[in-house]
Motif scaffolding. Structure first.
Motif, PDB file in Angstrom:
ATOM      1  N   THR A  55    -156.452 -32.634   5.997  1.00 46.16           N
ATOM      2  CA  THR A  55    -156.718 -31.204   6.076  1.00 46.16           C
ATOM      3  C   THR A  55    -155.410 -30.468   6.371  1.00 46.16           C
ATOM      4  N   GLN A  56    -155.442 -29.157   6.235  1.00 43.29           N
ATOM      5  CA  GLN A  56    -154.255 -28.363   6.554  1.00 43.29           C
ATOM      6  C   GLN A  56    -153.872 -28.522   8.020  1.00 43.29           C
ATOM      7  N   VAL A  57    -154.853 -28.606   8.895  1.00 47.05           N
ATOM      8  CA  VAL A  57    -154.586 -28.776  10.327  1.00 47.05           C
ATOM      9  C   VAL A  57    -153.902 -30.123  10.580  1.00 47.05           C
ATOM     10  N   GLU A  58    -154.387 -31.179   9.924  1.00 49.17           N
ATOM     11  CA  GLU A  58    -153.782 -32.506  10.092  1.00 49.17           C
ATOM     12  C   GLU A  58    -152.345 -32.529   9.567  1.00 49.17           C
ATOM     13  N   ILE A  59    -152.127 -31.885   8.429  1.00 57.60           N
ATOM     14  CA  ILE A  59    -150.770 -31.803   7.866  1.00 57.60           C
ATOM     15  C   ILE A  59    -149.859 -31.043   8.823  1.00 57.60           C
ATOM     16  N   ALA A  60    -150.349 -29.935   9.346  1.00 52.26           N
ATOM     17  CA  ALA A  60    -149.560 -29.124  10.280  1.00 52.26           C
ATOM     18  C   ALA A  60    -149.136 -29.948  11.494  1.00 52.26           C
ATOM     19  N   LYS A  61    -150.054 -30.722  12.047  1.00 49.37           N
ATOM     20  CA  LYS A  61    -149.740 -31.559  13.207  1.00 49.37           C
ATOM     21  C   LYS A  61    -148.675 -32.589  12.867  1.00 49.37           C
ATOM     22  N   ARG A  62    -148.795 -33.217  11.711  1.00 50.97           N
ATOM     23  CA  ARG A  62    -147.806 -34.229  11.305  1.00 50.97           C
ATOM     24  C   ARG A  62    -146.422 -33.631  11.097  1.00 50.97           C
ATOM     25  N   LEU A  63    -146.385 -32.405  10.571  1.00 50.56           N
ATOM     26  CA  LEU A  63    -145.094 -31.784  10.262  1.00 50.56           C
ATOM     27  C   LEU A  63    -144.561 -30.932  11.410  1.00 50.56           C
ATOM     28  N   GLY A  64    -145.387 -30.691  12.416  1.00 54.04           N
ATOM     29  CA  GLY A  64    -144.954 -29.869  13.542  1.00 54.04           C
ATOM     30  C   GLY A  64    -144.827 -28.395  13.200  1.00 54.04           C
ATOM     31  N   ILE A  65    -145.707 -27.926  12.306  1.00 54.75           N
ATOM     32  CA  ILE A  65    -145.724 -26.519  11.921  1.00 54.75           C
ATOM     33  C   ILE A  65    -147.153 -26.006  12.072  1.00 54.75           C
ATOM     34  N   SER A  66    -147.358 -24.715  11.870  1.00 57.15           N
ATOM     35  CA  SER A  66    -148.700 -24.153  12.015  1.00 57.15           C
ATOM     36  C   SER A  66    -149.525 -24.373  10.744  1.00 57.15           C
ATOM     37  N   GLN A  67    -150.836 -24.276  10.905  1.00 55.88           N
ATOM     38  CA  GLN A  67    -151.736 -24.395   9.762  1.00 55.88           C
ATOM     39  C   GLN A  67    -151.479 -23.266   8.770  1.00 55.88           C
ATOM     40  N   VAL A  68    -151.136 -22.093   9.274  1.00 52.75           N
ATOM     41  CA  VAL A  68    -150.842 -20.953   8.401  1.00 52.75           C
ATOM     42  C   VAL A  68    -149.627 -21.259   7.523  1.00 52.75           C
ATOM     43  N   GLN A  69    -148.618 -21.889   8.109  1.00 57.54           N
ATOM     44  CA  GLN A  69    -147.432 -22.259   7.325  1.00 57.54           C
ATOM     45  C   GLN A  69    -147.797 -23.283   6.251  1.00 57.54           C
ATOM     46  N   VAL A  70    -148.660 -24.240   6.596  1.00 57.50           N
ATOM     47  CA  VAL A  70    -149.106 -25.236   5.615  1.00 57.50           C
ATOM     48  C   VAL A  70    -149.847 -24.529   4.482  1.00 57.50           C
ATOM     49  N   SER A  71    -150.713 -23.592   4.831  1.00 57.78           N
ATOM     50  CA  SER A  71    -151.457 -22.847   3.821  1.00 57.78           C
ATOM     51  C   SER A  71    -150.518 -22.132   2.861  1.00 57.78           C
ATOM     52  N   ARG A  72    -149.499 -21.478   3.398  1.00 57.45           N
ATOM     53  CA  ARG A  72    -148.530 -20.772   2.553  1.00 57.45           C
ATOM     54  C   ARG A  72    -147.755 -21.733   1.655  1.00 57.45           C
ATOM     55  N   LEU A  73    -147.315 -22.847   2.237  1.00 49.92           N
ATOM     56  CA  LEU A  73    -146.578 -23.840   1.451  1.00 49.92           C
ATOM     57  C   LEU A  73    -147.451 -24.405   0.337  1.00 49.92           C
ATOM     58  N   LEU A  74    -148.702 -24.713   0.654  1.00 51.33           N
ATOM     59  CA  LEU A  74    -149.607 -25.227  -0.369  1.00 51.33           C
ATOM     60  C   LEU A  74    -149.835 -24.204  -1.474  1.00 51.33           C
ATOM     61  N   ARG A  75    -150.050 -22.946  -1.093  1.00 50.66           N
ATOM     62  CA  ARG A  75    -150.292 -21.901  -2.095  1.00 50.66           C
ATOM     63  C   ARG A  75    -149.106 -21.787  -3.053  1.00 50.66           C
ATOM     64  N   ARG A  76    -147.890 -21.741  -2.490  1.00 52.92           N
ATOM     65  CA  ARG A  76    -146.690 -21.641  -3.341  1.00 52.92           C
ATOM     66  C   ARG A  76    -146.515 -22.869  -4.217  1.00 52.92           C
ATOM     67  N   THR A  77    -146.730 -24.039  -3.623  1.00 54.97           N
ATOM     68  CA  THR A  77    -146.536 -25.281  -4.367  1.00 54.97           C
ATOM     69  C   THR A  77    -147.591 -25.439  -5.451  1.00 54.97           C
ATOM     70  N   LEU A  78    -148.827 -25.081  -5.155  1.00 50.32           N
ATOM     71  CA  LEU A  78    -149.885 -25.176  -6.166  1.00 50.32           C
ATOM     72  C   LEU A  78    -149.659 -24.193  -7.307  1.00 50.32           C
ATOM     73  N   LYS A  79    -149.059 -23.052  -6.998  1.00 54.19           N
ATOM     74  CA  LYS A  79    -148.709 -22.116  -8.064  1.00 54.19           C
ATOM     75  C   LYS A  79    -147.668 -22.747  -8.992  1.00 54.19           C
ATOM     76  N   LYS A  80    -146.701 -23.466  -8.405  1.00 56.90           N
ATOM     77  CA  LYS A  80    -145.698 -24.161  -9.219  1.00 56.90           C
ATOM     78  C   LYS A  80    -146.347 -25.244 -10.073  1.00 56.90           C
ATOM     79  N   VAL A  81    -147.322 -25.963  -9.508  1.00 57.36           N
ATOM     80  CA  VAL A  81    -148.044 -26.990 -10.259  1.00 57.36           C
ATOM     81  C   VAL A  81    -148.753 -26.348 -11.443  1.00 57.36           C
ATOM     82  N   GLN A  82    -149.447 -25.247 -11.181  1.00 62.59           N
ATOM     83  CA  GLN A  82    -150.180 -24.559 -12.239  1.00 62.59           C
ATOM     84  C   GLN A  82    -149.231 -24.089 -13.344  1.00 62.59           C
TER      85      GLN A  82
END
Length: 70
Positions: A33-60
């Motif tokens: 989950t985004q929360v689990e990723i955030a904990k592993r990376l030491g960042i907030s869930q909001v930051q994970v959400s933003r990174l995923l959104r940008r990265t998924l846009k690049k994938v698309q």
């Protein structure tokens, strides 16, 4: 089918930054989950959400550069 999906993902993200690759793998291959990723990376869930959104846009954009699937 899961093996095919993984190969498509790996090929699509091979030119992405290591951090982008890591987040995509954790989310879609490891199923974290985004929360689990955030904990592993030491960042907030909001930051994970933003990174995923940008990265998924690049994938698309890489998979469907002309926007035909929209």
């Amino acid at each position: 089918a899961a093996s095919d999906d993984r190969m498509v993902i790996e090929d699509t993200i091979k030119d992405f930054s290591p951090r982008e690759q890591e987040i995509i793998r954790m989310r879609f291959i490891d199923g974290l989950t985004q929360v689990e990723i955030a904990k592993r990376l030491g960042i907030s869930q909001v930051q994970v959400s933003r990174l995923l959104r940008r990265t998924l846009k690049k994938v698309q954009e890489k998979i469907d550069p002309e926007g035909l699937m929209r």
